[in-house]
Design an enzyme around this catalytic site. Structure first.
Site, PDB file in Angstrom:
ATOM      1  N   LYS B  77      39.574  37.819  -3.852  1.00  0.00           N
ATOM      2  CA  LYS B  77      38.322  38.579  -3.832  1.00  0.00           C
ATOM      3  C   LYS B  77      37.163  37.636  -4.142  1.00  0.00           C
ATOM      4  CE  LYS B  77      36.427  42.890  -5.848  1.00  0.00           C
ATOM      5  NZ  LYS B  77      36.659  43.928  -6.867  1.00  0.00           N
ATOM      6  N   SER B 152      36.355  48.472  -4.879  1.00  0.00           N
ATOM      7  CA  SER B 152      35.557  47.435  -4.255  1.00  0.00           C
ATOM      8  C   SER B 152      36.388  46.286  -3.680  1.00  0.00           C
ATOM      9  CB  SER B 152      34.564  46.870  -5.277  1.00  0.00           C
ATOM     10  OG  SER B 152      35.258  46.217  -6.321  1.00  0.00           O
ATOM     11  N   SER B 176      38.867  49.565  -8.805  1.00  0.00           N
ATOM     12  CA  SER B 176      38.575  48.695  -7.666  1.00  0.00           C
ATOM     13  C   SER B 176      39.773  47.954  -7.086  1.00  0.00           C
ATOM     14  CB  SER B 176      37.486  47.688  -8.036  1.00  0.00           C
ATOM     15  OG  SER B 176      36.234  48.312  -7.964  1.00  0.00           O
TER      16      SER B 176
END
Ligand SMILES: [Zn+2]
Lengths: 469, 481
Positions: B77, B152, B176
């Site tokens: 990420k 996310s 997330s």
């Protein structure tokens, strides 16, 4: 009634590293922006690592100022935008959600007056702004982050001071305490800074920020009281405001910034878990604390018979009392104290002189012994001290090289005594009728030996040779 | 070449010489170039990893010691720093930010010979749950590219789901990791707070967030945890996990375990398909020898409000450093006064980040803190107490990871309140520091449903055993992409 309260910021200059990273706490020796790392620059993804040693040192200060110390301490974020703050928040401590800063209420005595300490907190120092350019139009601001993250202890007092002199006396005692603890060197530039709250009878509280030295703090308090009294006498209202100390003009200036309206949105710093300080740690910190100034003083007087004024001066200065502790023996303590306070302190009255001096505790011990055994007169000991400070040579070679040794060889001295007697026949006659004037003859012998004659032996020989008893 | 193998299978295949690292990695890069235009899981792809792959192959052939990952291609990420590469947080604000350090998790993976194939897309600064708030374009769901992948960590979940990598690291502030794992039908794990170092993770709400793995199987998550967890001197909030082995004994089962079904997380707002899946999960858990019982967590109804209040406050502070003075994007400072410069520089933040920072400036402010921030903290501590009490009676808690099915891109982006409610089932684990996992459980009309299990703090190992047991009860179709 005039009321003055202080917020004193004291850098823990004797620590190795900054409060949350391993950059040096002693930032002064670095080129601009060379004492920085991702943590103290607040780079994305970096996290603070609490310097446990800083916590201990701050707790020690709290203990020395008789403050309560909590079982758990916490850190908070103080949020505000300013270019010297790389994260745009400062990690600090607070007591609004329980007593979680390193020190709670305490007090110290200044003469007969008790000055109350409100709290003591550990926090990080911001970077330093450097302004360049002449007019405000082309002024540029540069930032040096070498100082950012340096451990700082904030000591907040109650408004217990009534005069600038009390402020000064307090600050002197405080800096002595801090240097005695070995946590800070108050003489370093910028190591001690302060804000002051000043109010006079019938007026509002005025906060003076940004006072860069203790010397200026007293001046600022004095200026502010005078300013406020002058307003008051003309029936002009004293408004609650923040003023800045202008250290060029030595006056306080109203700050147009809305600093007092700033909302810091304090909340717990989640990156630093609460630190438990258990009973054992408390005990260890207390037992490891250096002897206090007052107890040192008492010991000097009672154990060694050092006069109280001398003990006072000696004990309150860490540098000299450390030197004394190393140099003295049970038999020469008084002499060592005497050399330090009457000679050495005058010779090393600046930081540079202290740092460049080559004197060691061994020098001092030997010199005191030499004076006590009559090897060196007190007079010539001064010359020896000068030479030692400069060269660091050992005492015996200094004595030989400068011919400072006492003339204690009896036959050598006898020749000089005889010479004086023949030259000063009138004085000899006078001494015979009035034995007290024999000191004149002793003086003459001293003159001829440049002060190196053993006074006792000289007197003895003079009496024998002239038949005076 | 079959890219669709699990991490453990990958390791076995390389160890036994059936496949070469170079081959697998180059096929992975090919796969990315083929499918990523449809799902936009990556913000950047490392094209130059084949040398590294060849080196690991050489080590394997010569019998040298090889790290546990054996060159496994992993996506990261883009809010986790990899040294000398860009870490943008999917924000224009950090368009050119190059970290001079590796996050601790990256360091650990490097030591174990992992290969980082690229930085995965996310909602800007991890604020969002659809990945639509990325400043570099939304990601798509590999199950149906018109749908959001969740967020996310949407890029991470999509990349694992679409076989663009074997595993991924995301971060979980309020769900997330678990939310996109649920939407993309992969395993998403949020550990006990402090189990994994956050050093190098760009903070959003630091007091509750954790890095977590997204993988194809529960065992793969355990495998990743073995590598990335542990005490770290660079993160004072890490806890001593005593070098736990999360893989050993993972097949232990859940017989005799008491499982609570969280009442407040299965109700009115739950989609019928999700409700049905939950009932199915409960009967499967009981079939495995556990006893399930409904349990109430009263504070859950305030949890989302508390969550947004706390995260906005922390975000307001954590993101204050982005004043563009020390790093960021090209925007000369000369001629500006400080405040006007930063006001202008900070306009580069996207709408969702800006919204949360405005809230973050308001809720803890002097006049408002009592009404909002302090109240939120109270909810957090009450909820934590409640959860603690529940874990005195139960070993595990179960609830659907997300109350609704994946939805279409653009469907909820303009309705923040509706979006917030999607977080209902995930924020409790963050607010209370508890470990939680989302296990792929069902496919309804081609859209994935994940089931969430929550355990008490430091019971990560037991949680993984339960997740593994539940995983074995389902047989899901393959992703269509
Ligand atoms: Zn540093």
């Amino acid at each position: 009634m005039t009321m003055i309260g202080l917020e004193i910021h004291c850098q823990l200059t004797n620590l190795n590293s900054k409060l949350f990273c391993s950059c040096k706490a002693n930032y002064r020796e670095f080129e601009i922006n060379q004492n920085i790392c991702p943590v103290c620059m607040g780079l994305p993804g970096s996290l603070p690592r609490l310097n446990q040693e800083a916590v201990k040192k701050a707790m020690t200060i709290a203990m020395a100022l008789n403050c309560s110390t909590p079982e758990k301490i916490a850190f908070f974020r103080k949020n505000y935008f300013y270019p010297d703050s790389p994260k745009n928040f400062q990690i600090t401590q607070l007591n609004i959600y329980g007593d979680t800063s390193v020190g709670g209420a305490g007090s110290i005595m200044v003469g007969d007056k008790k000055i109350r300490i409100t709290r003591i907190q550990l926090e990080e120092d911001p970077g330093r702004l450097i302004y360049e350019g002449s007019s405000s139009k082309n002024q540029i601001t540069l930032v040096d982050y070498n100082r950012a993250g340096t451990p700082l202890v904030e000591i907040v007092t109650e408004p217990d001071f009534e005069t600038p002199k009390e402020v000064r006396d307090f600050l002197n005692i405080l800096s002595d305490i801090l240097s005695n603890l070995g946590v800070a060197d108050p003489s370093l530039e910028g190591a001690m800074r302060a804000d002051a709250n000043v109010s006079i009878q019938g007026g509002k509280k005025v906060e003076i920020k940004n006072i860069g030295s203790f010397h200026d703090l007293e001046k600022a308090a004095h200026f502010e009281i005078t300013r406020q009294e002058s307003l008051h006498s003309r029936d002009i209202e004293i408004v609650q405001e923040t003023r800045h100390w202008d250290d060029q003009r030595k006056i306080t200036v109203s700050s147009r910034s809305k600093e007092e309206d700033l909302d810091y949105r304090y909340f717990l710093e989640g990156d630093i878990p609460w630190v438990s300080i258990d009973a054992q740690t408390h005990e260890n910190l207390r037992s490891e604390m250096p002897e206090s100034i007052s107890s040192k003083k008492e010991r000097y007087v009672s154990k060694y018979g050092i006069p109280i004024q001398v003990a006072d001066v000696l004990s309150s200065d860490k540098f000299y009392s450390d030197l004394f502790e190393k140099a003295h023996t049970d038999s020469n303590a008084k002499e060592v104290a005497n050399i330090i306070t009457t000679e050495l302190m005058g010779l090393m009255d600046t930081r540079e002189k202290r740092e460049s001096s080559k004197i060691t505790s061994t020098h001092l011990r030997e010199l005191a012994d030499a004076i006590q055994t009559g090897k060196v007169s007190r007079n010539s000991s001064k010359n020896a001290l000068h030479e030692i400070l400069k060269t660091g040579k050992n005492l015996s070679s200094v004595i030989t090289e400068l011919e400072l040794g006492n003339v204690s060889d009896e036959s050598e001295l006898l020749e000089i005594v005889k010479q004086v007697i023949s030259e000063e026949s009138q004085a000899v006659e006078q001494a015979k009728s009035n034995p007290q004037t024999i000191n004149f003859l002793v003086g003459k012998v001293m003159q001829k030996t440049k002060g190196k004659a053993d006074p006792a032996l000289t007197l003895d020989l003079l009496k024998k040779q002239t038949g005076i008893s | 070449m079959n890219l669709k193998i699990s991490a453990l299978e990958y390791v076995q295949e390389v160890q036994s010489g059936n496949i070469s690292v170079e081959d697998y990695v180059s096929k992975t890069i090919e796969r990315i170039s083929k499918v990523d235009e449809k799902i936009h899981a990556f913000l950047s792809v490392s094209e130059n990893v084949l040398d590294q792959a060849r080196m690991i192959d050489k080590k394997v052939r010569s019998g040298e010691k090889v790290g546990a990952c054996y060159g496994m291609p992993i996506s990261i990420k883009d809010n986790i720093c990899i040294k000398d590469g860009k870490t943008t947080c999917a924000s224009k604000m950090l368009e050119n930010f190059v970290a001079p350090y590796d996050a601790t998790v990256i360091q650990k993976l490097k030591q174990q010979d992992a290969v980082f194939v690229g930085k995965a897309n996310l909602d800007e600064f991890a604020m969002g749950l659809t990945t639509e708030f990325s400043a570099y374009g939304a990601s798509g769901n590999p199950w149906n590219t018109d749908y959001v992948p969740g967020g996310s960590s949407g890029g991470s979940a999509a990349s694992v789901s679409a076989f663009e990598c074997v595993a991924s690291l995301g971060s979980d502030t309020g769900g997330s990791v678990r939310n996109p794992a649920s939407f993309c039908s992969v395993v998403g794990y949020k550990p006990t707070y402090g189990l994994i170092s956050r050093f190098g993770l760009i903070s959003y709400a630091n007091s509750i967030e954790q890095i977590g793995p997204l993988t194809r199987t529960v065992k793969d998550s355990a495998f990743m945890l073995n590598i990335i967890s542990g005490l770290d001197t660079n993160d004072n909030t890490t806890i001593d996990g005593n070098e736990q082995d999360f893989l050993s004994g993972i097949e232990y089962g859940i017989e005799g375990k008491k499982i609570g079904i969280i009442k407040e997380m299965v109700g009115e707002g739950t989609a019928p398909e999700v409700l049905a899946a939950t009932n199915d999960a409960v009967s499967k858990l009981e079939g495995l020898g556990a006893t399930c019982e409904e349990v109430s967590l009263d504070m859950v109804k305030y949890s989302v409000a508390a969550y947004y209040t706390i995260t906005a406050t922390e975000a307001g502070s954590n993101l204050a450093r982005y004043d563009n003075l020390r790093y960021g994007y090209e925007f000369p400072v000369e001629g500006y006064e400080f405040n006007s410069y930063i006001a202008k520089a900070r306009r580069r933040f996207g709408p969702e980040v800006t919204r949360r920072m405005i809230i973050g400036g308001f809720v803890p402010s002097a006049g408002q803190a009592g009404k909002y921030f302090l109240k939120a903290l109270k909810v957090k501590s009450k909820l934590t107490r409640e959860v603690g009490e529940v874990f005195e009676r139960f070993d595990l808690l179960v609830a659907p990871t997300v109350p609704v099915l994946p939805f279409k891109k653009g469907e909820k982006i303009d309705d923040p309140i509706a979006l917030f409610q999607v977080d209902l089932n995930t924020v409790t684990a963050n607010l209370t520091g508890r470990p939680a996992v989302s296990v792929p459980f069902a496919i309804s009309n081609g859209l994935p449903i994940g089931m969430q299990l929550i355990a008490d703090s430091n019971h990560d190992k037991m949680l993984l055993q339960a997740a593994y047991a539940l995983e074995q009860t389902v047989n899901l179709p393959e992703v269509p992409i």
